[in-house]
Every structure is written in C-alpha cells, then in structure tokens.
Design a protein around this motif. Structure first.
Motif, mmCIF file in Angstrom:
data_model
loop_
_atom_site.group_PDB
_atom_site.id
_atom_site.type_symbol
_atom_site.label_atom_id
_atom_site.label_comp_id
_atom_site.label_asym_id
_atom_site.label_seq_id
_atom_site.Cartn_x
_atom_site.Cartn_y
_atom_site.Cartn_z
ATOM 1 N N THR A 47 -3.173 5.804 -1.467
ATOM 2 C CA THR A 47 -3.234 6.093 -3.032
ATOM 3 C C THR A 47 -3.083 4.849 -3.789
ATOM 4 O O THR A 47 -3.071 4.876 -5.205
ATOM 5 C CB THR A 47 -2.173 7.147 -3.167
ATOM 6 O OG1 THR A 47 -1.080 6.871 -2.767
ATOM 7 C CG2 THR A 47 -2.656 8.363 -2.558
ATOM 8 N N ALA A 48 -2.559 3.856 -3.398
ATOM 9 C CA ALA A 48 -2.500 2.526 -4.279
ATOM 10 C C ALA A 48 -2.380 1.206 -3.241
ATOM 11 O O ALA A 48 -1.802 1.408 -2.146
ATOM 12 C CB ALA A 48 -0.884 2.616 -4.774
ATOM 13 N N GLN A 67 0.973 -1.305 0.076
ATOM 14 C CA GLN A 67 -0.064 0.016 -0.106
ATOM 15 C C GLN A 67 0.866 1.055 0.134
ATOM 16 O O GLN A 67 1.886 1.286 0.773
ATOM 17 C CB GLN A 67 -0.905 -0.029 1.469
ATOM 18 C CG GLN A 67 -1.996 -1.100 1.089
ATOM 19 C CD GLN A 67 -3.101 -0.813 2.363
ATOM 20 O OE1 GLN A 67 -2.571 -0.289 3.320
ATOM 21 N NE2 GLN A 67 -4.138 -1.460 2.315
ATOM 22 N N ARG A 68 0.611 2.237 -0.768
ATOM 23 C CA ARG A 68 1.157 3.624 -0.724
ATOM 24 C C ARG A 68 0.327 4.596 -0.040
ATOM 25 O O ARG A 68 -0.796 4.419 -0.406
ATOM 26 C CB ARG A 68 1.386 3.972 -2.116
ATOM 27 C CG ARG A 68 2.233 5.254 -2.257
ATOM 28 C CD ARG A 68 2.575 5.851 -3.428
ATOM 29 N NE ARG A 68 1.465 5.825 -4.533
ATOM 30 C CZ ARG A 68 1.874 6.115 -5.822
ATOM 31 N NH1 ARG A 68 2.890 6.105 -6.208
ATOM 32 N NH2 ARG A 68 0.734 6.171 -6.439
ATOM 33 N N THR A 69 0.676 5.233 0.929
ATOM 34 C CA THR A 69 -0.016 6.386 1.522
ATOM 35 C C THR A 69 0.309 7.713 1.254
ATOM 36 O O THR A 69 1.662 8.117 1.015
ATOM 37 C CB THR A 69 0.181 6.315 3.198
ATOM 38 O OG1 THR A 69 1.667 6.377 3.316
ATOM 39 C CG2 THR A 69 -0.329 4.808 3.572
ATOM 40 N N HIS A 70 -0.469 8.700 1.089
ATOM 41 C CA HIS A 70 -0.214 9.899 0.791
ATOM 42 C C HIS A 70 0.862 10.627 2.077
ATOM 43 O O HIS A 70 0.430 10.543 3.356
ATOM 44 C CB HIS A 70 -1.367 10.714 0.873
ATOM 45 C CG HIS A 70 -1.110 12.357 0.092
ATOM 46 N ND1 HIS A 70 -0.920 13.245 0.792
ATOM 47 C CD2 HIS A 70 -1.376 12.771 -1.212
ATOM 48 C CE1 HIS A 70 -0.918 14.598 -0.025
ATOM 49 N NE2 HIS A 70 -1.038 13.958 -1.123
ATOM 50 N N VAL A 102 8.698 1.613 -9.336
ATOM 51 C CA VAL A 102 7.932 0.332 -9.042
ATOM 52 C C VAL A 102 6.595 0.494 -9.770
ATOM 53 O O VAL A 102 6.012 1.483 -9.650
ATOM 54 C CB VAL A 102 7.925 0.387 -7.528
ATOM 55 C CG1 VAL A 102 7.178 -0.824 -7.223
ATOM 56 C CG2 VAL A 102 9.247 0.348 -6.916
ATOM 57 N N LYS A 103 6.196 -0.782 -10.615
ATOM 58 C CA LYS A 103 4.851 -0.891 -10.815
ATOM 59 C C LYS A 103 3.951 -1.661 -10.205
ATOM 60 O O LYS A 103 4.500 -2.982 -9.832
ATOM 61 C CB LYS A 103 5.078 -1.299 -12.369
ATOM 62 C CG LYS A 103 3.840 -1.409 -13.161
ATOM 63 C CD LYS A 103 3.969 -1.753 -14.806
ATOM 64 C CE LYS A 103 2.540 -1.528 -15.414
ATOM 65 N NZ LYS A 103 2.685 -1.907 -16.702
ATOM 66 N N ILE A 104 2.847 -1.101 -9.784
ATOM 67 C CA ILE A 104 1.775 -1.795 -9.165
ATOM 68 C C ILE A 104 0.681 -2.246 -9.723
ATOM 69 O O ILE A 104 0.162 -1.237 -10.629
ATOM 70 C CB ILE A 104 1.496 -1.002 -7.812
ATOM 71 C CG1 ILE A 104 2.941 -0.714 -6.855
ATOM 72 C CG2 ILE A 104 0.607 -1.750 -6.938
ATOM 73 C CD1 ILE A 104 2.644 0.365 -6.074
ATOM 74 N N ILE A 105 0.020 -3.316 -9.710
ATOM 75 C CA ILE A 105 -1.230 -3.787 -10.416
ATOM 76 C C ILE A 105 -2.124 -3.883 -9.293
ATOM 77 O O ILE A 105 -2.072 -4.794 -8.265
ATOM 78 C CB ILE A 105 -1.168 -5.143 -11.190
ATOM 79 C CG1 ILE A 105 -0.172 -4.888 -12.182
ATOM 80 C CG2 ILE A 105 -2.598 -5.426 -11.743
ATOM 81 C CD1 ILE A 105 -0.532 -3.860 -13.289
ATOM 82 N N GLN A 106 -3.189 -2.939 -9.263
ATOM 83 C CA GLN A 106 -4.149 -2.858 -8.432
ATOM 84 C C GLN A 106 -5.452 -4.107 -8.456
ATOM 85 O O GLN A 106 -5.236 -4.626 -9.532
ATOM 86 C CB GLN A 106 -4.747 -1.609 -8.158
ATOM 87 C CG GLN A 106 -3.961 -0.314 -7.789
ATOM 88 C CD GLN A 106 -4.556 0.847 -7.595
ATOM 89 O OE1 GLN A 106 -4.258 1.358 -6.186
ATOM 90 N NE2 GLN A 106 -5.273 1.498 -8.451
#
Length: 336
Positions: A254-255, A244-247, A268-272
């Motif tokens: 946010t991700a 998880q990415r946080t603001h 870094v590429k993230i698939i949600q």
C-alpha cells in the motif's frame, strides 16, 4: 508553526503575562524556565557550529543568522522583563495579584518556550543531520556516501535520528498539553470561587471542571504520546530508508517510498516514486519493511524529495517537482 512566529509569541505572551499577573513571583520562575531554554538552545547551536564548520553554504548561513536573531528576540525579551520583575519585590502584577495568576503567567512561558526550544533542536541538530551538514545526508546509501568521502550512515544511525526527533517533539507535546490542562483547571477553580456565596457550587466547579479538563486533555494527548513511546523503543525504520507497507490482511503493498519525516501526528511520512505522499501512524510502523532502494531511483531524486518536504528554511512542504529520471538520461549532479 515556524520559528519567527514562535519567537514573537514567546516574547509577547510571556512578557505581558508576567507584567499583568504575578509580577515578582512570575519573574523569578520565568527566569528559571527561560534559562533552561536558553541553555538548550546555545548548547545545540555551539555543537552545530563546531561540527558543521565549513559545510554551510551562503543560504544556510543566512538562515542561521535569522534563527539566531529570533532566538535572541524570543528568549531575550521575556528574560529581560522577568529579571526586572524579579528584582522588584514590591510589584505583584498590574491586574492580578495572586499566586495563581503568577502560575498562569509561567504556564504561558513554558508553553511557548517549549515550542521554540523544540524548533531550535530541529534547526541545530536534526536538520543538519538530515541535509548532510553533519555526516552524510540521509538520502544517500552507504556506498554513495563512501564514494564522496562522507562516511557511513547505517540503519542504526538513521533510526536513532528518527527516535531523537520523536523524543524531543514528544517532550514538547507533553509540556504543552500539561500547561493547557493546568491553565484550564485554574480558570475553572477561579470561576467556582467567584460563586463562593453557595458552598456547593465551588466544589462542583472544582471537581467536575478540573477532572473534565484533565480527562479531555490527557485523553487527546495519551494516544499520541503512547505511539511516540512505542516508536522510540521498538522502531524498525529510520529517516532516509526506502520502505514498503503491506496491508495487514491481504498482504498487498500500500506504500512504497522514501521516509522523509517523522512526527507525533500524523506519523511517518513517505514520498513515493510518483511524488505522492503516504503516512503511517507511529503505532503501525511494524508494517513498514525496509528494502534496498530501487535501481531506477537515484540519489538526486531522493535529495529532491527531502528538500521539497523539509526545505532549507525549512519552508512549507511542496509537491515533488520531478519523478523518476527517464531511462537512459544522465543522472543529475549529486547534491550534498
């Protein structure tokens, strides 16, 4: 840029440049450069064949044969031409007969050779680790890998794979950008020397032109390489981890998804879970927090996400075709 294109460009550009400029001098240097690339390629290919023996399917074997053919083409053609030129001391180039011309010819060999060698490391080392030809696939949890007898992956190994991927891509970029800077500098100095009737102009071309090329190229490459170095030294995330990415200010998420790729740029590429893609710059990975994979996301979905992005070829990325399995629906057959 895919392996066939890189192989053709290396074969054509390196061979023609050595013939047109440099001749014997370029031939010797090219043999050294290409020899290093061939040693790296064959070393990784031999290790792959030994470690992945029996795990390749028919499709992967077909792609392995194709990669080998383009390796022979990309390295073999310019190596043969360079050997002939090296063994012909009296030949110093068709059009350009200077050491600077030979230097520029070698720069082209280093540039395209670095790109092809980096792709070979991807093919024979990184992708087999990602897809489970060597060890468990990156999308499996340790519990899932243990159930199918593939051993453990662990956070440390996931991060080491990501670090190696960034390392060899970073080395490739450093070589490519250095070659571009040197090539531009040689061209600008040559232009200054062409105006040698006035001693002021050559000095101006050499000083301002060379410095400008260096500042422009290094100014573009510096932040990219710096972000990659920080990632290698202090990353807290790895391939196949759910993050998880946080603001930074609000703390909002946010991700939220699976890491399927790392690169110098965009990072870094993230698939949600809904199939959308998010990127995080390498310098900002401290805001990515590894968490346990959600219960409603199974290994088959993760496998689909990785294959859709990287492909077995690897093919160009496509959108994830399926999202989460509806509640109550039986899980698809395990992949890998």
């Amino acid at each position: 840029m895919n392996v066939p294109t890189q192989a053709v460009l290396l074969a054509v550009c390196s061979s023609l440049a050595a013939i047109v400029s440099g001749g014997h001098l370029a031939g010797f240097a090219n043999v050294v450069v290409l020899g290093i690339g061939i040693a790296v390629w064959l070393g990784f290919a031999a290790a792959y064949r030994w470690r992945a023996k029996g795990r390749q399917d028919d499709e992967r074997r077909r792609f392995d044969r194709r990669a080998a053919c383009f390796g022979v083409l990309g390295y073999g053609v310019p190596l043969a031409v360079s050997l002939v030129l090296w063994l012909t001391p009296g030949f110093d180039g068709v059009l350009v007969h200077t050491a600077a011309g030979a230097f520029c010819a070698v720069l082209l060999t280093v540039l395209w050779g670095a790109m092809l060698t980096s792709s070979m490391v991807d093919w024979y080392y990184i992708l087999p680790l990602v897809f489970g030809l060597i060890g468990p696939p990156i999308w499996m949890t340790d519990a899932e890998a243990a159930r199918v007898g593939r051993g453990e992956l662990g956070d440390t190994r996931r991060r080491r794979i990501a670090q190696v991927w960034i390392f060899h891509r970073g080395v490739c970029e450093i070589l490519v950008f250095s070659c571009v800077a040197f090539f531009l500098a040689v061209v600008l100095v040559a232009a200054g020397n062409a105006l040698a009737s006035d001693p002021t102009l050559p000095t101006a071309f050499e000083a301002l032109g060379g410095a400008g090329a260096a500042v422009s190229v290094l100014g573009y490459a510096g932040p990219r390489v710096g972000g990659g170095l920080r990632f290698m030294l202090s990353t807290t995330v790895g391939l196949g981890e759910w993050v998880q990415r946080t603001h930074e200010e609000t703390g909002l998420i946010t991700a939220d998804g699976l890491i399927v790729d790392v690169s110098i740029e965009p990072g870094v590429k993230i698939i949600q879970r809904d199939g959308t893609r998010k990127f995080a710059a390498l310098a900002e990975t401290e805001r990515l927090h590894p968490i346990d994979r959600p219960d409603d996301v199974d290994s088959a979905w993760c496998s689909e996400a990785v294959h859709d992005h990287l492909g077995r070829d690897p093919k160009p990325p496509r959108a994830v075709r399926e999202t989460l399995r509806p509640p109550g629906e039986p899980a698809p057959a395990e992949v890998g």
